[in-house]
Design a protein around this motif. Structure first.
Motif, PDB file in Angstrom:
ATOM      1  N   ALA A 362       1.017  -1.349  -0.209  1.00 30.21           N
ATOM      2  CA  ALA A 362       0.104   0.012  -0.118  1.00 30.21           C
ATOM      3  C   ALA A 362       0.917   1.242  -0.039  1.00 30.21           C
ATOM      4  O   ALA A 362       0.638   2.175   0.684  1.00 30.21           O
ATOM      5  CB  ALA A 362      -0.790  -0.214   1.131  1.00 30.21           C
ATOM      6  N   GLN A 363       1.748   1.387  -0.864  1.00 27.07           N
ATOM      7  CA  GLN A 363       2.582   2.498  -1.096  1.00 27.07           C
ATOM      8  C   GLN A 363       2.912   2.685  -2.355  1.00 27.07           C
ATOM      9  O   GLN A 363       2.666   1.860  -3.295  1.00 27.07           O
ATOM     10  CB  GLN A 363       4.018   2.313  -0.551  1.00 27.07           C
ATOM     11  CG  GLN A 363       4.544   1.043  -1.071  1.00 27.07           C
ATOM     12  CD  GLN A 363       6.104   0.909  -0.105  1.00 27.07           C
ATOM     13  OE1 GLN A 363       6.635   1.847  -0.109  1.00 27.07           O
ATOM     14  NE2 GLN A 363       6.517  -0.251   0.430  1.00 27.07           N
ATOM     15  N   MET A 364       3.297   4.225  -2.663  1.00 27.69           N
ATOM     16  CA  MET A 364       3.559   4.351  -4.152  1.00 27.69           C
ATOM     17  C   MET A 364       5.124   4.170  -4.570  1.00 27.69           C
ATOM     18  O   MET A 364       5.730   5.180  -4.720  1.00 27.69           O
ATOM     19  CB  MET A 364       3.331   5.919  -4.375  1.00 27.69           C
ATOM     20  CG  MET A 364       1.893   6.162  -4.760  1.00 27.69           C
ATOM     21  SD  MET A 364       1.244   5.527  -6.452  1.00 27.69           S
ATOM     22  CE  MET A 364      -0.472   5.824  -6.423  1.00 27.69           C
ATOM     23  N   ASP A 365       5.242   2.886  -4.740  1.00 29.78           N
ATOM     24  CA  ASP A 365       6.750   2.438  -5.162  1.00 29.78           C
ATOM     25  C   ASP A 365       6.901   2.406  -6.599  1.00 29.78           C
ATOM     26  O   ASP A 365       5.673   2.597  -7.146  1.00 29.78           O
ATOM     27  CB  ASP A 365       6.997   1.388  -4.038  1.00 29.78           C
ATOM     28  CG  ASP A 365       6.264   0.308  -4.344  1.00 29.78           C
ATOM     29  OD1 ASP A 365       5.273   0.067  -5.178  1.00 29.78           O
ATOM     30  OD2 ASP A 365       6.423  -0.863  -3.921  1.00 29.78           O
ATOM     31  N   ILE A 416       4.188   0.938   7.008  1.00 31.58           N
ATOM     32  CA  ILE A 416       3.472   1.212   5.799  1.00 31.58           C
ATOM     33  C   ILE A 416       2.055   1.365   6.024  1.00 31.58           C
ATOM     34  O   ILE A 416       1.258   2.420   5.612  1.00 31.58           O
ATOM     35  CB  ILE A 416       3.823   0.475   4.631  1.00 31.58           C
ATOM     36  CG1 ILE A 416       5.301   0.397   4.246  1.00 31.58           C
ATOM     37  CG2 ILE A 416       2.860   0.712   3.265  1.00 31.58           C
ATOM     38  CD1 ILE A 416       5.775   1.621   3.666  1.00 31.58           C
ATOM     39  N   ALA A 417       1.388   0.660   6.807  1.00 33.03           N
ATOM     40  CA  ALA A 417      -0.007   0.629   7.216  1.00 33.03           C
ATOM     41  C   ALA A 417      -0.248   1.927   7.960  1.00 33.03           C
ATOM     42  O   ALA A 417      -1.442   2.555   7.646  1.00 33.03           O
ATOM     43  CB  ALA A 417      -0.391  -0.591   7.986  1.00 33.03           C
ATOM     44  N   VAL A 418       0.522   2.343   8.746  1.00 32.12           N
ATOM     45  CA  VAL A 418       0.324   3.721   9.348  1.00 32.12           C
ATOM     46  C   VAL A 418       0.502   4.685   8.629  1.00 32.12           C
ATOM     47  O   VAL A 418       0.121   5.852   8.846  1.00 32.12           O
ATOM     48  CB  VAL A 418       1.269   3.716  10.934  1.00 32.12           C
ATOM     49  CG1 VAL A 418       0.896   4.855  11.627  1.00 32.12           C
ATOM     50  CG2 VAL A 418       0.977   2.303  11.826  1.00 32.12           C
ATOM     51  N   SER A 419       1.339   4.921   7.790  1.00 34.63           N
ATOM     52  CA  SER A 419       1.877   6.016   7.121  1.00 34.63           C
ATOM     53  C   SER A 419       1.380   6.020   5.751  1.00 34.63           C
ATOM     54  O   SER A 419       1.098   7.209   5.215  1.00 34.63           O
ATOM     55  CB  SER A 419       3.344   5.852   6.885  1.00 34.63           C
ATOM     56  OG  SER A 419       3.831   4.902   6.174  1.00 34.63           O
ATOM     57  N   ARG A 420       1.174   4.744   5.088  1.00 34.36           N
ATOM     58  CA  ARG A 420       0.628   4.800   3.464  1.00 34.36           C
ATOM     59  C   ARG A 420       1.668   5.674   2.736  1.00 34.36           C
ATOM     60  O   ARG A 420       1.367   6.292   1.605  1.00 34.36           O
ATOM     61  CB  ARG A 420      -0.519   5.444   3.291  1.00 34.36           C
ATOM     62  CG  ARG A 420      -1.742   4.535   4.086  1.00 34.36           C
ATOM     63  CD  ARG A 420      -2.158   3.193   3.295  1.00 34.36           C
ATOM     64  NE  ARG A 420      -2.664   3.207   2.182  1.00 34.36           N
ATOM     65  CZ  ARG A 420      -3.598   2.477   1.600  1.00 34.36           C
ATOM     66  NH1 ARG A 420      -3.991   1.192   2.733  1.00 34.36           N
ATOM     67  NH2 ARG A 420      -4.262   2.475   0.721  1.00 34.36           N
ATOM     68  N   ALA A 421       2.965   5.634   2.999  1.00 37.17           N
ATOM     69  CA  ALA A 421       4.146   6.421   2.446  1.00 37.17           C
ATOM     70  C   ALA A 421       5.104   5.563   2.232  1.00 37.17           C
ATOM     71  O   ALA A 421       5.247   4.563   2.952  1.00 37.17           O
ATOM     72  CB  ALA A 421       4.371   7.464   3.423  1.00 37.17           C
ATOM     73  N   GLY A 425       9.116   8.797   2.778  1.00 35.82           N
ATOM     74  CA  GLY A 425       7.955   9.744   3.203  1.00 35.82           C
ATOM     75  C   GLY A 425       7.039  10.256   2.288  1.00 35.82           C
ATOM     76  O   GLY A 425       6.569  11.173   2.394  1.00 35.82           O
ATOM     77  N   GLU A 426       7.124   9.767   1.067  1.00 37.22           N
ATOM     78  CA  GLU A 426       6.324  10.222  -0.152  1.00 37.22           C
ATOM     79  C   GLU A 426       5.139   9.283  -0.365  1.00 37.22           C
ATOM     80  O   GLU A 426       5.325   8.163  -0.268  1.00 37.22           O
ATOM     81  CB  GLU A 426       7.122  10.116  -1.549  1.00 37.22           C
ATOM     82  CG  GLU A 426       8.314  10.913  -1.194  1.00 37.22           C
ATOM     83  CD  GLU A 426       7.895  12.514  -1.401  1.00 37.22           C
ATOM     84  OE1 GLU A 426       6.944  12.839  -1.860  1.00 37.22           O
ATOM     85  OE2 GLU A 426       8.706  13.088  -0.790  1.00 37.22           O
ATOM     86  N   PRO A 427       4.057   9.942  -0.597  1.00 34.89           N
ATOM     87  CA  PRO A 427       3.749  11.203  -0.753  1.00 34.89           C
ATOM     88  C   PRO A 427       3.586  11.818   0.729  1.00 34.89           C
ATOM     89  O   PRO A 427       3.102  11.199   1.686  1.00 34.89           O
ATOM     90  CB  PRO A 427       2.398  11.438  -1.504  1.00 34.89           C
ATOM     91  CG  PRO A 427       1.748  10.205  -1.312  1.00 34.89           C
ATOM     92  CD  PRO A 427       2.876   9.170  -1.157  1.00 34.89           C
ATOM     93  N   ALA A 428       3.819  13.180   1.127  1.00 35.85           N
ATOM     94  CA  ALA A 428       3.515  13.983   2.284  1.00 35.85           C
ATOM     95  C   ALA A 428       2.265  13.286   2.461  1.00 35.85           C
ATOM     96  O   ALA A 428       1.224  13.703   1.894  1.00 35.85           O
ATOM     97  CB  ALA A 428       3.723  15.217   2.139  1.00 35.85           C
ATOM     98  N   GLY A 430       0.577  10.884   3.050  1.00 33.68           N
ATOM     99  CA  GLY A 430       0.384   9.298   2.825  1.00 33.68           C
ATOM    100  C   GLY A 430      -0.450   9.275   1.448  1.00 33.68           C
ATOM    101  O   GLY A 430      -1.100  10.063   1.370  1.00 33.68           O
ATOM    102  N   TRP A 431      -0.388   8.218   0.750  1.00 27.42           N
ATOM    103  CA  TRP A 431      -1.201   7.886  -0.300  1.00 27.42           C
ATOM    104  C   TRP A 431      -2.513   7.321   0.282  1.00 27.42           C
ATOM    105  O   TRP A 431      -2.400   6.398   0.979  1.00 27.42           O
ATOM    106  CB  TRP A 431      -0.511   6.939  -1.242  1.00 27.42           C
ATOM    107  CG  TRP A 431      -1.270   6.159  -1.988  1.00 27.42           C
ATOM    108  CD1 TRP A 431      -2.041   6.879  -3.174  1.00 27.42           C
ATOM    109  CD2 TRP A 431      -1.785   4.966  -2.354  1.00 27.42           C
ATOM    110  NE1 TRP A 431      -2.918   6.056  -3.989  1.00 27.42           N
ATOM    111  CE2 TRP A 431      -2.517   4.616  -3.592  1.00 27.42           C
ATOM    112  CE3 TRP A 431      -1.438   3.774  -1.704  1.00 27.42           C
ATOM    113  CZ2 TRP A 431      -3.158   3.427  -3.897  1.00 27.42           C
ATOM    114  CZ3 TRP A 431      -1.606   2.486  -2.387  1.00 27.42           C
ATOM    115  CH2 TRP A 431      -2.578   2.456  -3.485  1.00 27.42           C
ATOM    116  N   MET A 432      -3.579   7.896  -0.281  1.00 22.58           N
ATOM    117  CA  MET A 432      -4.987   7.448   0.304  1.00 22.58           C
ATOM    118  C   MET A 432      -4.836   7.641   1.897  1.00 22.58           C
ATOM    119  O   MET A 432      -5.157   6.844   2.555  1.00 22.58           O
ATOM    120  CB  MET A 432      -5.565   6.189  -0.214  1.00 22.58           C
ATOM    121  CG  MET A 432      -5.433   6.189  -1.379  1.00 22.58           C
ATOM    122  SD  MET A 432      -5.799   4.145  -2.095  1.00 22.58           S
ATOM    123  CE  MET A 432      -7.587   4.282  -1.247  1.00 22.58           C
ATOM    124  N   PRO A 433      -4.559   8.698   2.391  1.00 22.79           N
ATOM    125  CA  PRO A 433      -4.248   8.723   3.798  1.00 22.79           C
ATOM    126  C   PRO A 433      -5.690   8.600   4.723  1.00 22.79           C
ATOM    127  O   PRO A 433      -5.583   8.081   5.726  1.00 22.79           O
ATOM    128  CB  PRO A 433      -4.245  10.329   3.949  1.00 22.79           C
ATOM    129  CG  PRO A 433      -4.675  10.989   2.617  1.00 22.79           C
ATOM    130  CD  PRO A 433      -4.429   9.941   1.767  1.00 22.79           C
TER     131      PRO A 433
END
Length: 507
Positions: A362-365, A416-421, A425-428, A430-433
């Motif tokens: 669940a991240q924009m990698d 990643i589950a907590v930050s979605r980043a 730290g991208e995106p600021a 989190g993605w789909m915060p």
């Protein structure tokens, strides 16, 4: 501490000074492939390679170091290194042309091979498209060099020598030791074929397992229901062994493939138009009847479903099993749930389905930006991995890594589950915060959530919680993970892991 399950001796007690650390229930692993992961060390080290040239150089180096190997078999390369994940056999020919080469991609749904491997498998311009698989081709119809999904991949695996029995035992030894080092004490092996059961039985006899492992026996639509009696016999053999760390209570179904190959099954077509709606592995009727059959036989359904069409088909199958077989403690699993229709999300709670999701995805990698987004488009991209929505419906959420497809570290996944980043730290924000989880919920998904999946509450010494009478399955962390910045969670040291009171890892 609770009596050690691995020894008949009476319980012993020891006072441990946590020294400012944090003690919590050990992690569970809801969906992984230990044998695949352990075997990665038996081939070229291509996982860290960041270019085609690096992969070619590593294959050449490994082949020169192992002149006795008839085939060079390895995993797992980064499928985002070329546009569309299209790799050419001729690139591997530069590394080695006089021995077959076969490499698996990170997703384990794709294989890249050299020209000699294609020749050994009899794959050429005249080879028809296999059932449940795909052979990407050049403009002249000749095979490019990659094979997608198991129906195509097995054209290679059936002619390659694979790995020896002892190599597989050692792979399980390394894999479960790796999980123990990460604070894990229970693992769901989510893809077990008949020969693998024999390996697991011998690994248990030899004391090669450092974690509990539950086997999910693979159901192949081309051979089911004829294969059901063999599954029941495999479970009986595991039960006869009576080893406290090994069970075989689940059956694995692939409802579809993966988005990166455009084989994940979607309700609406892919943006590229190359593959329409993707690939549904089972017909709706066959999947529903098969899930009903294994449910009646007392197995837990464990269904791989990536796309929203596959998720719906999996839910429909589970609904039929409940209706036909009546009330039972079944705990069916749908793994991945990358994309699900809004109308289907409440059905997880309604049908008591456990969503076993991979938080690291669940991240924009690069895999997301290079392979997934162009295939799904922006609207569907932003409907992926709706973890928080599922939790808010009251569904049970469990986490798994799908190792070796991605890192086995629960702390990385929780971050990643907590930050979605990403780690940067991208995106600021989190993605789909709106789908970010709080730390307590993310930790629960990797502990009590997996314990629910495993049916731990039904055992003589339940695990997944700390209370009187529970098994002492514990992990000792250097810091309280609830107070750590998500990007720093992977750096939180694990000081020890305990399984039924016995240390399986100590720093």
């Amino acid at each position: 501490m609770h009596q050690n399950l691995l020894s008949p001796t009476p319980a012993t007690f020891e006072v441990v000074d946590l020294d400012g650390g944090f003690l919590m229930p050990s992690f569970g692993e809801g969906h992984a492939h230990p044998l695949f992961g352990g075997l990665e060390e038996n081939g070229p080290s291509v996982r860290a390679c960041t270019s085609i040239a690096e992969i070619v150089a590593e294959v050449r180096r490994y082949a020169e170091k192992h002149p006795q190997k008839e085939w060079i078999i390895g995993a797992s390369y980064d499928g985002s290194l070329t546009p569309g994940g299209l790799f050419d056999a001729r690139w591997l020919d530069e590394a080695l042309s006089d021995r077959p080469v076969m490499l698996r991609a990170w997703d384990y749904h794709t294989v890249w091979c050299n020209s000699l491997a294609l020749e050994r498998a009899g794959i050429d311009a005249n080879t028809p498209e296999p059932e449940l698989g795909e052979i990407p081709r050049r403009a002249d119809g000749s095979p490019l060099g990659i094979l997608r999904e198991w129906g195509a991949i097995e054209l290679l695996t059936t002619v390659s020598p694979g790995f020896s029995f002892d190599e597989q035992i050692d792979a399980l030894r390394r894999a479960t030791k790796h999980f123990a080092e990460l604070g894990v004490t229970w693992v769901q092996d989510a893809w077990v074929e008949p020969a693998d059961v024999v390996v697991y039985l011998e690994a248990a006899r030899r004391g090669a397992l450092s974690t509990r492992v539950n086997l999910a026996l693979l159901a192949d639509p081309r051979h089911f229901p004829a294969s059901l009696p063999a599954m029941i016999e495999a479970r009986r053999q595991v039960e006869l062994l009576g080893h406290p760390l090994l069970t075989a209570n689940s059956v694995k179904f692939f409802a579809d493939g993966v988005v990166e190959n455009e084989t994940g099954a979607l309700l609406e077509p892919y943006c590229s138009g190359l593959h329409g709606h993707g690939m549904l592995v089972w017909t709706a009727e066959h999947l529903a009847d098969s899930v009903t059959a294994i449910d009646a036989a007392g197995f837990q359904a464990h269904i791989h479903a990536i796309g929203d069409a596959a998720v719906r088909r999996a839910l429909d199958a589970i609904e039929l099993a409940r209706r036909v077989n009546g009330p039972a403690d079944r705990r069916p699993v749908i793994a991945h749930v990358q994309l699900a229709a809004a109308d289907d999300l409440p059905r997880f709670k309604e049908l008591d389905v456990i969503a076993v999701m991979q938080p690291l995805w669940a991240q924009m990698d690069a895999l997301m930006t290079v392979l997934t987004v162009p295939r799904l488009g922006l609207e569907r991209t932003d409907r992926q991995y709706q973890m928080r929505t599922l939790v808010e419906t009251g569904a049970t959420l469990a986490f798994g890594s799908d190792w070796p497809c991605s890192s086995a570290s629960p702390l990385e996944g929780i971050g990643i589950a907590v930050s979605r980043a990403t780690i940067d730290g991208e995106p600021a924000g989190g993605w789909m915060p709106e789908q970010r989880l709080d730390a307590e919920t993310a930790l629960a998904a990797y502990t009590s959530g997996v314990a629910s999946q495993a049916g731990a509450a039904r055992t003589q010494a339940p695990w997944g919680e700390i209370r009187v009478g529970a098994s002492a399955d514990l992990v000792w962390l250097a810091r309280d993970p609830r107070t750590v910045c998500p990007t720093e969670l992977p750096l939180t040291g694990i000081r020890a892991t305990y399984l039924a009171g016995a240390p399986t890892f100590q720093r």
